[in-house]
Design an enzyme around this catalytic site. Structure first.
Site, PDB file in Angstrom:
ATOM      1  N   ALA A 202       9.789  -7.152   0.722  1.00  0.00           N
ATOM      2  CA  ALA A 202       8.712  -7.896   0.062  1.00  0.00           C
ATOM      3  C   ALA A 202       7.582  -6.949  -0.307  1.00  0.00           C
ATOM      4  O   ALA A 202       7.346  -5.956   0.382  1.00  0.00           O
ATOM      5  CB  ALA A 202       8.194  -9.000   0.978  1.00  0.00           C
ATOM      6  N   LYS A 203       6.884  -7.275  -1.378  1.00  0.00           N
ATOM      7  CA  LYS A 203       5.746  -6.442  -1.781  1.00  0.00           C
ATOM      8  C   LYS A 203       4.488  -7.072  -1.196  1.00  0.00           C
ATOM      9  O   LYS A 203       3.801  -7.875  -1.837  1.00  0.00           O
ATOM     10  CB  LYS A 203       5.662  -6.325  -3.305  1.00  0.00           C
ATOM     11  N   CYS A 204       4.215  -6.710   0.043  1.00  0.00           N
ATOM     12  CA  CYS A 204       3.055  -7.261   0.745  1.00  0.00           C
ATOM     13  C   CYS A 204       2.224  -6.117   1.330  1.00  0.00           C
ATOM     14  O   CYS A 204       2.741  -5.026   1.609  1.00  0.00           O
ATOM     15  CB  CYS A 204       3.485  -8.228   1.847  1.00  0.00           C
ATOM     16  N   TYR A 208       2.232  -1.497   3.196  1.00  0.00           N
ATOM     17  CA  TYR A 208       1.449  -0.349   2.770  1.00  0.00           C
ATOM     18  C   TYR A 208       0.472   0.077   3.865  1.00  0.00           C
ATOM     19  O   TYR A 208       0.230   1.265   4.069  1.00  0.00           O
ATOM     20  CB  TYR A 208       0.723  -0.676   1.461  1.00  0.00           C
TER      21      TYR A 208
END
Length: 365
Positions: A202-204, A208
């Site tokens: 997932a791009k959460c 990062y």
């Protein structure tokens, strides 16, 4: 509750930058330093679905101290760019793929999925409002950041019943202003970016955030990025802090680590697989061990290594460093395959090459 078809109102920014102020910014925008005059906003609740789409003046969001995202990190985001072609028209690169990935991310984070027409409509509405902010020339672009977060005011570990979606835009200069440069990569032996069953695909923001400490470690060793291994065996290459990896073999084939559930499925990654095949290369998805990288770069089996992502498109990798060693890829300079793939992709994005795969979507004329 299903959402209504997309619609958006527009409120002009009364304190928008003057043409002179905007031109001064666009002459040297950097990356992520300046923002356009407007932003898009919408809200979701179980009763209304997605509603109240609107383009409004760019400005701070009013956040209660008990807003759920501040405590439980229930949020996701995307990143894509708008490009100016020679005829002055503006285009997006594969925005439908971003919409689909945002839906997958939302599912994993227990957020409501944003319909594709809402995703594309919100981008279109903002780009139309701020068309003058898209810089032209070189590899400049308008970076678009759609994001979604838990905006209900409560303390408790459960999915938020109020969610806010927004899109902001930032003019971006060429990532490599002085020409494409190869970078060194630090191998993290202590930290993992994500684990099996986690949120790696997932791009959460949490993914990062997990990369920041090892990224600091990489910088201390003179490296531009950090490479992560799988969290189970600490053996298999996953990805960098914000980019996917590719390995060019001596037989001309190109290998990228197969998706494991903890690797982000990059849209640039997917595009490069197709472009590599278009250029006559065999492209293989499989597991790649760190020993294969070390040994292959040392004995010439691996001739080039490069990373890819939305911001830099393609970044050549000069070397891999770790505690006690270093191995150089090829001669340490950007290789021919890397350069050819990067040029082919950038030429499609800026309208200099035929869009054989229907990747580009016009947003303004």
């Amino acid at each position: 509750m299903t959402s209504t078809p997309f619609a958006a109102s527009l409120t002009q920014n009364p304190t928008a930058k003057t043409a002179e102020q905007r031109d001064a910014i666009l002459a040297d925008p950097g990356f992520g330093n300046h923002f356009t005059d407007h932003m898009f906003l919408a809200e979701w609740t179980p009763d209304t679905g997605w509603a109240d789409g609107r383009v409004v003046p760019y400005g701070p969001l009013l956040i209660d101290p008990a807003t759920a995202v501040l405590h439980y990190a229930q949020e996701i985001f995307e990143g894509l760019k708008a490009y100016v072609h020679d005829d002055g028209s503006a285009w997006l690169f594969r925005p439908e793929a971003n919409a689909a990935r945002m839906q997958r991310s939302a599912h994993r984070l227990a957020l409501p999925e944003l319909p594709t027409d809402w995703f594309l409509g919100s981008i279109q509405a903002l780009v139309e409002a701020d068309r003058a902010w898209i810089p032209a020339g070189g590899e400049k672009s308008l970076y678009l950041r759609p994001f979604m977060f838990a905006s209900e005011v409560f303390l408790g570990v459960r999915p938020s019943q109020h969610v806010t979606y927004s899109v902001i835009a930032s003019p971006a200069g060429a990532y490599f202003s002085g020409g494409v440069q190869a970078v060194s990569i630090w191998l993290s032996s202590e930290y993992s970016r994500a684990g099996a069953g986690g949120t790696g695909a997932a791009k959460c923001g949490g993914n990062y955030a997990a990369s920041l400490l090892p990224q600091q470690e990489a910088a201390q060793h003179g490296c531009a990025q950090v490479a992560f291994l799988d969290s189970t065996e600490q053996k298999w290459i996953e990805e960098l802090g914000g980019m996917n990896l590719y390995f060019v073999q001596s037989d001309g084939s190109i290998v990228t680590p197969s998706l494991s559930g903890s690797i982000l499925e990059g849209i640039t990654r997917d595009s490069i697989m197709q472009i590599g095949r278009d250029l006559g290369h065999e492209v293989v998805e499989r597991r790649v061990s760190v020993d294969e990288w070390r040994q292959g770069a040392a004995d010439g089996t691996i001739t080039e290594v490069f990373a890819c992502g939305t911001a830099a498109v393609v970044t050549p990798v000069a070397s891999l460093k770790w505690d006690g060693g270093e191995v150089v890829s090829g001669d340490g300079q950007p290789g021919k395959v890397t350069t050819d793939i990067r040029s082919a992709l950038v030429d499609i994005q800026y309208g200099r090459a035929e869009d054989r795969h229907g990747w580009m979507r016009r947003v303004t004329r």
